[in-house]
Design an enzyme around this catalytic site. Structure first.
Site, PDB file in Angstrom:
ATOM      1  N   GLY A  31       0.792  -1.227   0.000  1.00 26.84           N
ATOM      2  CA  GLY A  31       0.000   0.000   0.000  1.00 26.84           C
ATOM      3  C   GLY A  31       0.820   1.271   0.000  1.00 26.84           C
ATOM      4  O   GLY A  31       0.286   2.359  -0.191  1.00 26.84           O
ATOM      5  N   CYS A 240     -27.750  -8.985 -16.317  1.00 27.05           N
ATOM      6  CA  CYS A 240     -27.211  -8.553 -17.612  1.00 27.05           C
ATOM      7  C   CYS A 240     -28.225  -8.890 -18.704  1.00 27.05           C
ATOM      8  O   CYS A 240     -28.716 -10.011 -18.790  1.00 27.05           O
ATOM      9  CB  CYS A 240     -25.884  -9.256 -17.888  1.00 27.05           C
ATOM     10  N   CYS A 243     -26.423 -11.787 -21.053  1.00 24.67           N
ATOM     11  CA  CYS A 243     -26.081 -13.138 -20.598  1.00 24.67           C
ATOM     12  C   CYS A 243     -26.848 -13.541 -19.346  1.00 24.67           C
ATOM     13  O   CYS A 243     -26.742 -14.672 -18.891  1.00 24.67           O
ATOM     14  CB  CYS A 243     -24.583 -13.269 -20.366  1.00 24.67           C
ATOM     15  N   CYS A 265     -23.129  -6.565 -18.972  1.00 19.91           N
ATOM     16  CA  CYS A 265     -21.851  -6.787 -18.293  1.00 19.91           C
ATOM     17  C   CYS A 265     -20.807  -5.760 -18.720  1.00 19.91           C
ATOM     18  O   CYS A 265     -20.642  -5.499 -19.911  1.00 19.91           O
ATOM     19  CB  CYS A 265     -21.296  -8.166 -18.649  1.00 19.91           C
ATOM     20  N   CYS A 271     -18.969 -11.969 -20.182  1.00 17.76           N
ATOM     21  CA  CYS A 271     -20.306 -11.974 -20.760  1.00 17.76           C
ATOM     22  C   CYS A 271     -20.339 -12.891 -21.994  1.00 17.76           C
ATOM     23  O   CYS A 271     -21.216 -13.739 -22.138  1.00 17.76           O
ATOM     24  CB  CYS A 271     -20.695 -10.556 -21.157  1.00 17.76           C
TER      25      CYS A 271
END
Ligand SMILES: Nc1ncnc2c1ncn2[C@@H]1O[C@H](COP(=O)(O)OP(=O)(O)OP(=O)(O)O)[C@@H](O)[C@H]1O
Ligand SMILES: [Mg+2]
Ligand SMILES: [Zn+2]
Lengths: 282, 258
Positions: A31, A240, A243, A265, A271
């Site tokens: 980090g 979605c 899909c 998506c 997808c």
């Protein structure tokens, strides 16, 4: 551009070693933003030169590269970065998350769960999460050094005071390994939970700002919040439209100028794999 | 007042290159005591205050602070992390210009809540409740909590700055001309408010002012500075009613008597 005149993966060995040293330091202090001597790349800054340099430093001839831009493999940006590495490193490329060993991303984490051995390279525009309230870099450095992070919560407080909830939806700040507060790059906060305890290695490169930071595999990444306003991800009411996937991140697509729209998506490969039954899919 | 000073200052000195900021400063500050530092422009008041509050590194001398647990610590050798913690919990600093002491880009509530968040409070409702309480104590209406300081008058900004400092119940507050730049009527209201808070909270205060009326109203003791040095020191009434140094006599005679 003649590929033969360039070293493997475009950068010279000296530069790659310098970047690897920065990456090693970043891994040792999860980090923490490590400065590095970013090079000019044959593309403009907004195109992810930081990510490209990190990818160039870690990629080998046997790697398989995937590049996504906002979840899509087929945008100009993603296509040209893939083409760049095919040319300067001769590596294989893919659009399938499961097949890739190195994935360079702008603003998304793939839906398909990452696994050990994979490297996710984020393109970062602004690495400093404290900049919003404290523009002086001398001061933000001290704040990181002393773990003086009250300001991050001031920003979240303002969100709740003005919007009734934490409105920050992208680049949602996280604390890494209980120590450094980090900007996860402008991914939707929907993706934040994918960062914690990930088996994959996560590297972040900011080209213009010359910073590299990292989250080693299996590291805790916690989204900042309040006890009475806990962190939560975006939710979608419908699946979605293409899909039928639920629990994935959806983009709103405008269909016509009469207000017609649908949600699909953002991860185009996932997808497509779901629709065609090919590749691994979530 | 307890039996040990909260601050012990010895031979404090600060120069800016060849120019003297302040020198030979020695005094004790007692818990609950309000000390006014007065003197003309350029006499070293701000320099002294900044050295005492460790915002500026002194060139010489020592400052010993009595911590809450009773231990006595030399501020010059205290690690920065601990010193910062002290500055935002045990101490307050009220600037003459509110923009120097406030975060102008965030709401009044966030300004008051910042110190709480800095010391680890992670409960929005509680932080907001405390902020509301403090806003009311400094006479800022509850419905202004989400407004930024830019929408506030000078007097309101100064009261907000005070609330922001007092929210962690500090023991020692530094103030540099807190009423400077305000209209007389606004000044009077702020002084009343400050007097009430100082008394109710039992604060120790070092207040810099060139306004002897402010010193008379708020302080127990006065230090008079000239050319970087303390030339007279004593109980407020004594110094103002019976100044010993010719310079102090001049200062006192130049203001209308209360
Ligand atoms: N940053 C600096 N660099 C150089 N000299 C300075 C600096 N700050 C203050 N001084 C000088 O130190 C002396 C004391 O200044 P200081 O600001 O402490 O006075 P003051 O009593 O607070 O004055 P005022 O009432 O005008 O605020 C003055 O001669 C001043 O010019
Ligand atoms: Mg001054
Ligand atoms: Zn889909």
């Amino acid at each position: 551009m003649n590929a033969a005149t360039y070293n493997f993966a475009y950068l010279d060995e000296q530069t790659k070693r310098m970047i690897r040293r920065a990456i090693l330091k970043a891994l040792a202090i999860p980090g923490y933003q490590v400065p590095f001597a970013a090079r000019e790349m044959p593309m403009p800054y907004g195109w992810g030169t930081g990510g490209v340099q990190v990818t160039a430093a870690v990629i080998g001839p046997g790697d398989v590269l995937k590049v996504i831009d906002q979840g899509a493999d087929d945008t100009t940006n993603a296509v040209s970065i893939r083409a760049f590495f095919r040319k300067v490193a001769g590596v294989a490329t893919t659009t399938h998350t499961a097949e890739a060993t190195v994935i360079q991303t702008r603003h998304r984490i793939p839906e398909y769960p990452l696994k050990e051995g994979q490297i996710l390279v984020y393109q970062v525009p602004i690495p400093e999460p404290l900049r919003f309230l404290e523009p002086r870099e001398t001061e933000t450095r001290v704040m990181h050094g002393l773990e003086d992070y009250g300001l991050m919560h001031v920003k979240l407080y303002e969100d709740i005071a003005h919007h009734g909830r934490i409105a920050t939806a992208y680049a949602y700040p996280v604390k890494v390994a209980g120590r450094y507060v980090m900007d996860p790059s402008p991914i939707p906060k929907f993706d934040n939970p994918k960062m914690t305890m990930s088996p994959a290695l996560q590297l972040f490169g900011a080209g213009r700002e010359k910073r590299i930071y990292a989250v080693p595999p299996y590291t805790e990444v916690k989204s900042l919040d309040f006890e009475d306003h806990p962190f939560e991800v975006q939710t979608f009411n419908e699946p979605c439209a293409l899909c039928g996937a639920r629990n994935v991140y959806l983009d709103e697509v405008v269909l016509d100028d009469r207000g017609g729209r649908m949600f699909v998506c953002s991860d185009t490969d996932n997808c497509e794999s779901r629709r065609t039954g090919t590749g691994a899919q979530s | 007042m307890t039996d040990a000073p909260i601050l012990e200052v010895r031979d404090l000195a600060k120069t800016y290159g060849a120019r003297l900021g302040c020198a030979d400063i020695s005094f004790d500050l007692w818990p609950g005591e309000v000390l006014a530092v007065v003197g003309e422009s350029g006499s070293g008041k701000t320099t002294l205050l900044n050295c005492l509050s460790t915002r500026l590194a002194a060139d010489g001398g020592s400052i010993v602070y009595a911590m809450r647990d009773g231990s006595r610590r030399d501020l010059a050798t205290m690690p920065e992390a601990e010193r910062r913690f002290l500055m935002r919990t045990d101490w307050g600093f009220v600037h003459q210009n509110p923009a120097d002491g406030l975060r102008m880009g965030v709401s009044a509530g966030a300004n008051v809540g910042e110190r709480l968040m800095a010391i680890g409070d992670r409960h929005y409702g509680r932080i907001r409740g405390t902020a509301l309480d403090w806003l009311s104590r400094v006479e800022i209406a509850a419905d202004r909590i989400d407004d930024g300081p830019r929408a506030f008058s000078g007097g309101m900004r100064q009261r907000l700055q005070i609330a922001r400092n007092l929210v962690t119940a500090p023991r020692l507050v530094f103030m540099d001309e807190p009423t400077g730049g305000l209209d007389v009527s606004v000044q009077a209201r702020l002084l009343d408010l400050m007097r009430g808070l100082v008394r109710d909270l039992g604060l120790s205060v070092i207040i810099v002012t060139h306004d002897l009326a402010v010193a008379r109203l708020l302080s127990h003791r006065i230090m008079v500075m000239k050319d970087g040095r303390v030339i007279e020191e004593g109980l407020t009434d004594r110094v103002l009613d019976d100044p010993r140094q010719p310079y102090t006599q001049l200062l006192v005679s130049s203001i209308p008597q209360a």
